[in-house]
Design an enzyme around this catalytic site. Structure first.
Site, short mmCIF file in Angstrom:
data_model
loop_
_atom_site.label_atom_id
_atom_site.label_comp_id
_atom_site.label_asym_id
_atom_site.label_seq_id
_atom_site.Cartn_x
_atom_site.Cartn_y
_atom_site.Cartn_z
N TRP A 117 -38.32 49.30 -25.07
CA TRP A 117 -36.88 49.89 -25.73
C TRP A 117 -36.47 48.48 -26.41
O TRP A 117 -36.52 47.39 -25.92
CB TRP A 117 -36.12 50.01 -24.53
CG TRP A 117 -34.43 50.03 -24.74
CD1 TRP A 117 -33.70 48.92 -24.79
CD2 TRP A 117 -33.92 51.24 -25.20
NE1 TRP A 117 -32.52 49.45 -25.13
CE2 TRP A 117 -32.59 50.73 -25.32
CE3 TRP A 117 -34.05 52.52 -25.16
CZ2 TRP A 117 -31.60 51.50 -25.63
CZ3 TRP A 117 -33.03 53.49 -25.46
CH2 TRP A 117 -31.71 53.01 -25.74
N ASN A 155 -32.50 47.43 -28.44
CA ASN A 155 -31.21 47.81 -28.85
C ASN A 155 -30.63 46.63 -29.94
O ASN A 155 -31.32 46.32 -30.86
CB ASN A 155 -30.27 48.36 -28.00
CG ASN A 155 -30.12 47.37 -26.85
OD1 ASN A 155 -30.88 47.34 -25.81
ND2 ASN A 155 -28.91 46.96 -26.79
N ASP A 156 -29.59 46.03 -29.42
CA ASP A 156 -28.91 45.28 -30.37
C ASP A 156 -29.71 44.16 -31.03
O ASP A 156 -30.48 43.39 -30.43
CB ASP A 156 -27.65 44.55 -29.76
CG ASP A 156 -26.87 45.23 -29.17
OD1 ASP A 156 -27.05 46.63 -28.95
OD2 ASP A 156 -25.94 44.93 -28.36
N GLN A 202 -32.30 42.89 -28.26
CA GLN A 202 -32.31 43.22 -26.82
C GLN A 202 -33.63 44.19 -26.48
O GLN A 202 -33.59 44.94 -27.43
CB GLN A 202 -30.89 44.30 -26.52
CG GLN A 202 -29.70 43.46 -26.59
CD GLN A 202 -29.51 42.51 -25.23
OE1 GLN A 202 -29.13 42.92 -24.41
NE2 GLN A 202 -29.88 41.45 -25.43
N TRP A 240 -33.89 51.96 -21.46
CA TRP A 240 -33.00 50.71 -21.15
C TRP A 240 -33.18 50.24 -19.79
O TRP A 240 -33.06 50.74 -18.63
CB TRP A 240 -31.26 50.79 -21.47
CG TRP A 240 -30.68 49.73 -21.53
CD1 TRP A 240 -30.18 49.14 -22.51
CD2 TRP A 240 -29.83 49.25 -20.30
NE1 TRP A 240 -29.29 47.84 -21.94
CE2 TRP A 240 -29.17 48.07 -20.88
CE3 TRP A 240 -29.99 49.26 -19.04
CZ2 TRP A 240 -28.46 47.11 -20.01
CZ3 TRP A 240 -29.35 48.55 -18.00
CH2 TRP A 240 -28.60 47.43 -18.69
N PHE A 274 -28.13 39.63 -22.32
CA PHE A 274 -27.30 40.39 -22.94
C PHE A 274 -27.22 39.74 -24.44
O PHE A 274 -27.82 38.52 -24.73
CB PHE A 274 -26.01 40.77 -22.65
CG PHE A 274 -26.13 42.04 -21.67
CD1 PHE A 274 -27.28 42.22 -20.90
CD2 PHE A 274 -24.81 42.84 -21.47
CE1 PHE A 274 -27.32 43.53 -20.28
CE2 PHE A 274 -24.97 43.86 -20.59
CZ PHE A 274 -25.98 44.34 -19.96
N SER A 275 -26.45 40.31 -25.30
CA SER A 275 -26.49 39.99 -26.69
C SER A 275 -25.88 38.59 -27.07
O SER A 275 -25.20 37.94 -26.26
CB SER A 275 -25.70 40.99 -27.81
OG SER A 275 -26.44 42.16 -27.49
N ARG A 333 -18.43 39.67 -23.45
CA ARG A 333 -19.98 39.45 -23.70
C ARG A 333 -20.02 39.24 -25.16
O ARG A 333 -19.23 39.29 -26.12
CB ARG A 333 -20.66 40.60 -23.28
CG ARG A 333 -20.11 42.15 -23.67
CD ARG A 333 -21.22 43.23 -23.22
NE ARG A 333 -20.73 44.23 -23.63
CZ ARG A 333 -19.87 45.06 -22.69
NH1 ARG A 333 -19.50 44.46 -21.40
NH2 ARG A 333 -19.37 46.52 -23.05
N ASP A 334 -21.45 39.02 -25.72
CA ASP A 334 -21.93 39.02 -26.96
C ASP A 334 -21.13 38.02 -28.05
O ASP A 334 -20.65 38.22 -28.98
CB ASP A 334 -21.53 40.33 -27.69
CG ASP A 334 -21.82 41.65 -26.97
OD1 ASP A 334 -22.83 41.57 -26.03
OD2 ASP A 334 -21.29 42.69 -27.04
N GLU A 337 -17.38 45.30 -28.44
CA GLU A 337 -18.78 44.51 -28.46
C GLU A 337 -18.94 44.06 -29.72
O GLU A 337 -18.46 44.02 -30.84
CB GLU A 337 -19.61 45.70 -28.01
CG GLU A 337 -19.56 46.16 -26.76
CD GLU A 337 -20.59 46.95 -26.55
OE1 GLU A 337 -20.94 47.10 -25.15
OE2 GLU A 337 -21.16 48.00 -27.11
#
Length: 549
Positions: A128, A130-131, A147, A155, A187-188, A256-257, A301
């Site tokens: 998987w 993502n970001d 990610q 996920w 995480f991101s 986050r991020d 986000e």
């Protein structure tokens, strides 16, 4: 009594078998590059653990296949060659015997040739994504971190995957960069090059590449850092992580991020962090100690904040702040506070999410380039998610004020060869011209359509609306769009069609949208222009090369 005794014995035997399956370990001396693991989405998740000499090397969740193997995932064991690992699994361990090592990834011979593998968009080999994270250019290489769940196509196990490219088009996937630890899952975040050695990690003339990221746990989300001295190939996590723990301040799990960049006028680092209801701005001189400065509400986000010239004039600039949904504000920034002057606006909709721009671009280049996650599934494939085409962002003056424009980077042009071009066609003629391309798995189409008696018109592919322009309500596929000439009856579109996704750029990048490619299997039309007496003023068709070797 005998019946009861037999039942008790049967239950004990079942428990013993179950316990044996749950407790079963295997030991493997690593002699090959990859460890191949069988997966089945029909199985529940269990926790697999690798140990070396009794010490945990990694732990992750996986749906270990018991009987039928739906697909294989892998671990790159290069750094563990010669060592013996003990593998345990707290689920049904009967699938442990299927694990094997090889110098090839299971299914490698067909990799990138799979039926639903996008041919000119980045996808991971397995698992998987993502970001996008940590997008950065350094010494001739573009780095794409992202990610990643290496162990399943859904996920979980959030890590930082890693790929590099010389041109943002052809990518080489590298081993996982950052994996979960005792603080949390990865995480991101973002990456910078610490040329001035502000954090003290540099070695001689080699500057550190520094990643700032969120570590996520059930309790909270905190900000951490790691550094690399070998162009992102290996990473060392900072021993005094976390850097920022702001859950108590915001009374929120949503912190986050981190997006980090150097603010030259103030000679300090800036960190933009999504906290609860918007983006917060922090400052630091050493990338370790951060001071809160301000907060802008209205975003969710994956923040980004950057300066762009107006209409290409570097003496006139504005700052742009946006969040994961690609809505943005235009304003000013003094290194501590962003002051919105216009917005919120949008320039891209659809499957795009959590886009990030590339840092450390050469000054001579000067482009602001963005890559976004395409929330697209790939039926029957051992991977999920993708990256959309890299696009150049510019700030231009329009009838409505300053707005962002987005077009695919010039490097994409190497992929396309013009097959045909026509002008001044009616819709039926255009449909006839496109018939030979109906079954193409990838294609680029450029077109300009002019409405006449129609208040709506568009282009379908096997019943799916690629373009549905409602001039009466100023809608494109249901999203408001007003062209620069408010009375214009023309619309231009640059359409990129891959096996599982479609990207469309309207009127030179004033608006763009992306979608999953979902043909109606009962429809036989293929490409189909529609509308009442519309003119297709221009129609160009291009073949598209695969980015995979």
């Amino acid at each position: 009594m005998k019946i009861q005794l037999k039942a008790t014995i049967a239950i004990c035997l079942m428990l013993c078998v179950s316990t044996a399956l749950l407790a079963e370990d295997i030991n493997i001396k690593i002699t090959k590059r990859y460890l191949n693991l069988p997966v089945s989405q029909a199985q529940g998740r269990g926790t697999m653990q690798f140990k070396i000499a009794g010490k945990e090397e990694r732990s992750f969740k996986i749906r270990l296949a018991k009987d039928e193997v739906q697909y294989w995932v892998f671990c790159d064991m290069t750094t563990l060659k010669g060592k013996t690992i003990s593998i345990s699994y707290d689920g049904d361990g009967s699938g442990l015997s299927k694990i094997y090592q090889d110098d090839k990834i299971a299914g490698q011979d067909s990799m990138y040739k799979e039926k639903n593998r996008p041919q000119f968009h980045f996808t991971t080999r397995r698992g998987w994504i993502n970001d996008p994270n940590g997008l950065i250019f350094y010494e001739g290489e573009y780095h794409l971190f992202y990610q990643h769940n290496p162990y399943e196509k859904e996920w979980e196990n959030m890590s930082w995957g890693h790929a590099v490219s010389k041109d943002m088009i052809h990518w080489e996937e590298l081993p996982t960069a950052l994996s979960p630890d005792n603080i949390g899952t990865m995480f991101s975040g973002s990456a910078v090059i610490d040329y001035n050695n502000t954090a003290g990690f540099n070695r001689g003339n080699t500057p550190a590449m520094i990643a700032t990221y969120t570590a996520n746990s059930d309790a909270k989300q905190v900000q951490c850092m790691a550094y690399s001295l070998d162009k992102g190939r290996t990473w060392t996590k900072y021993s005094k992580n976390p850097l920022i723990d702001s859950k108590a301040k915001w009374n929120s799990q949503d912190t986050r991020d981190p997006r980090v960049f150097w603010y030259k006028p103030g000679n300090h680092w800036v960190l933009v962090l999504n906290e609860r209801d918007g983006h917060s701005i922090y400052n630091s001189t050493n990338l370790k100690d951060w001071t809160f400065k301000s907060h802008v509400t209205g975003f969710w986000e994956c923040p980004d904040l950057f300066e762009l010239p107006i209409d290409g004039d570097k003496t006139k600039t504005k700052w742009v702040m946006y969040g994961a949904s690609n809505t943005y504000m235009i304003g000013s920034f003094d290194g501590e506070t962003f002051k919105p002057e216009s917005g919120k606006h949008y320039f891209a909709t659809g499957t795009i999410y959590a886009a990030q721009t590339i840092t450390n671009m050469p000054e001579a280049d000067g482009r602001r380039i963005q890559i976004g996650w395409g929330r697209v599934s790939h039926p029957g494939m051992p991977f999920n998610g993708m990256m959309l085409l890299p696009t150049e962002l510019t700030l231009r003056t329009t009838k409505d004020g300053l707005r962002l424009f987005s077009v695919p980077v010039k490097e994409t042009e190497q992929l396309f060869d013009k097959l045909n071009q026509w002008g001044n066609l009616k819709e039926n003629d255009a449909n006839d011209k496109l018939k030979e391309y109906n079954q193409s798995d990838r294609l680029r189409i450029k077109t300009t359509i002019k409405l006449s008696h129609a208040t709506s018109a568009g282009l379908n592919l096997f019943g799916q609306h690629i373009i549905d322009y409602d001039m009466n309500f100023n809608l494109i596929n249901g999203t408001f769009y007003s062209p620069e000439d408010m009375t214009s009856m023309e619309l231009t579109a640059d359409i990129y069609i891959d096996r599982t996704t479609i990207e469309v750029f309207i009127d030179g990048g004033a608006y763009s949208f992306s979608m999953e490619r979902k043909p109606n299997l009962k429809n036989t039309e293929g490409f189909h222009f529609w509308g009442n007496n519309i003119d297709i003023k221009n129609l160009e068709v291009y073949s598209v090369k695969s980015i995979w070797k």
